[in-house]
Design an enzyme around this catalytic site. Sequence first.
Site, mmCIF file in Angstrom:
data_model
loop_
_atom_site.group_PDB
_atom_site.id
_atom_site.type_symbol
_atom_site.label_atom_id
_atom_site.label_comp_id
_atom_site.label_asym_id
_atom_site.label_seq_id
_atom_site.Cartn_x
_atom_site.Cartn_y
_atom_site.Cartn_z
ATOM 1 N N HIS A 263 0.836 -1.197 0.000
ATOM 2 C CA HIS A 263 0.000 0.000 0.000
ATOM 3 C C HIS A 263 0.883 1.264 0.000
ATOM 4 C CE1 HIS A 263 -3.674 2.327 1.160
ATOM 5 N NE2 HIS A 263 -2.762 3.141 1.663
ATOM 6 N N GLU A 264 1.783 1.334 0.964
ATOM 7 C CA GLU A 264 2.647 2.513 1.041
ATOM 8 C C GLU A 264 3.582 2.559 -0.173
ATOM 9 O OE1 GLU A 264 1.662 4.621 3.039
ATOM 10 O OE2 GLU A 264 0.494 3.351 4.394
ATOM 11 N N HIS B 243 1.823 4.370 -2.910
ATOM 12 C CA HIS B 243 1.938 5.824 -2.728
ATOM 13 C C HIS B 243 3.337 6.286 -3.171
ATOM 14 C CE1 HIS B 243 -1.807 6.706 -0.690
ATOM 15 N NE2 HIS B 243 -1.576 5.884 0.314
ATOM 16 N N GLU C 191 -4.703 7.746 -3.148
ATOM 17 C CA GLU C 191 -5.183 6.505 -2.539
ATOM 18 C C GLU C 191 -5.490 5.460 -3.615
ATOM 19 O OE1 GLU C 191 -4.700 6.386 0.532
ATOM 20 O OE2 GLU C 191 -5.756 4.578 1.137
#
Length: 506
Positions: A269-270, A273, A299
């Site tokens: 997830h990170e 980003h 997101e």
Amino acid sequence: MNESVQRALAQFRGLVKKIKLYQEAAGVLYWDMRTQAPRKGLEARSEVVGLLSGEMFRLSVSPEMGSLLEVLAAPEALEQLDDINRRLVEECKREYDRSNKIPPERYQEYVTLTTQSESVWEEAKEKADFALFRPYLERVVAFNLEFIDYWGYQGHKYNTLLDIYEPGMTVEKLDRVFGGLKERVVPLVAEIGQSPDQPDTSFLNRHYDEQKQLEFSRFILKEMGYDFEAGRIDKSVHPFATGLNPNDVRITTNFRENDFQFSLFSSMHEGGHALYEQNLSPDLAGTLLCDGASMGIHESQSRFWENMIGRSRPFWQRYYRDLQKLFPAELGAVSPEHFYRAINVVKPSLIRIEADEVTYNLHIMVRYELEKALFSGDLAVRDLPGAWNEKYRDYLGVEPSHDGEGVLQDVHWSGGSFGYFPSYALGNMYAAQIAHALRKAMPDLDDCLSRGELKPIKDWLTEHIYRYGKLQTPNEIIMRVTGEELNPRYLVEYFENKFRPIYGLA
Ligand code: ZN
């Protein structure tokens, strides 16, 4: 370009660069506070971060900024600017106007209030005591209503708050997309719950050594194309990504040795980003456009990598054997299919941050509807807990036993972040719509994934999304990449195609 515009532009770019450098300094200090700093050093450090933030704010609303924007935002000057400078001027003007419309003494009172409100919220959550928090929340809402009057609004008052996080987003649009989602996702979740064919997830809670988890996360991040020479991974209580500049984008993770999923999927997830921020165009460096287009678009990139890639079958066709090699005792006897089903369990729950990718959107919808009602005057703060519980029952079929696991669970409202929650669900919807366009451009996407060829995916996203940064609005991006406005259909279809087979539903 005439001389006065040229001179103003040079000064303006110097000022913007200064703000950006302060931002970078504050970013490093913040990262250090969350990852390395000794506990006793935190208090003094917060003061430094506070000072830098104050300085950034002061520069962005300074008379100097005001007079430069007066020159540069005039139509005859704007048309002399190139795309980047024009957008930069527009963006700074937007911030400048927003900040300057609020009387400084009211803003100061608000900052003090939200600081208190956040600590009262913490205590109220701990004690599951909404009455303790209520007077603070009432004041925070009242302040926001007052600010909306200073800022002005079109249509619904809540539109002005939405626009802060997702430029151009309105209640009208959100009602449409959330309506489309609700109609199909609520019954799908109910059907899934009734399926007799529930995945067995017990093996996910065996003991997974922290060092090996880190090793695997690093490996997957490299496969995704995360550049470790322009980034690093560390440990923090809550995972986050921080982009100081495209050559220094750091992520953090945390480990739960009895929960295999947490570290890997938070890293992906990170990492999503971070890929966005590492691949912003160098032309944007040193400007405030060197950032994601909006909370929702940002997101979309994290959730794309976490869920649409990381929880997909073809991805694990390639990587499961590497994972098994690291954890032979824990996963040696678990088949790839068994594993795939377990990491895709859908189960209604009370807590948003622990929700699976399907029910997550319903948690957001509850918050959206409540925020909307608070700002239209249809709902009073004192009636929030009851309204919250009722919506959880209706959409998720579960009901909190106390407010600590209900209306008090998130920090956002205590700090006045209204209009923020929808970004999370918008991210999921954008991600599905973008994934649909990607699949059209790369019909062999699944084959690539099953061979571990992730680079073409990162390259496509760089080409179509990452490099633009804030140069385009969310709507411009989604129109350009997918040829239509945000449409909830893509997320619904993705859910149906993925989860019906997992749960043996027709
Ligand atoms: Zn995120």
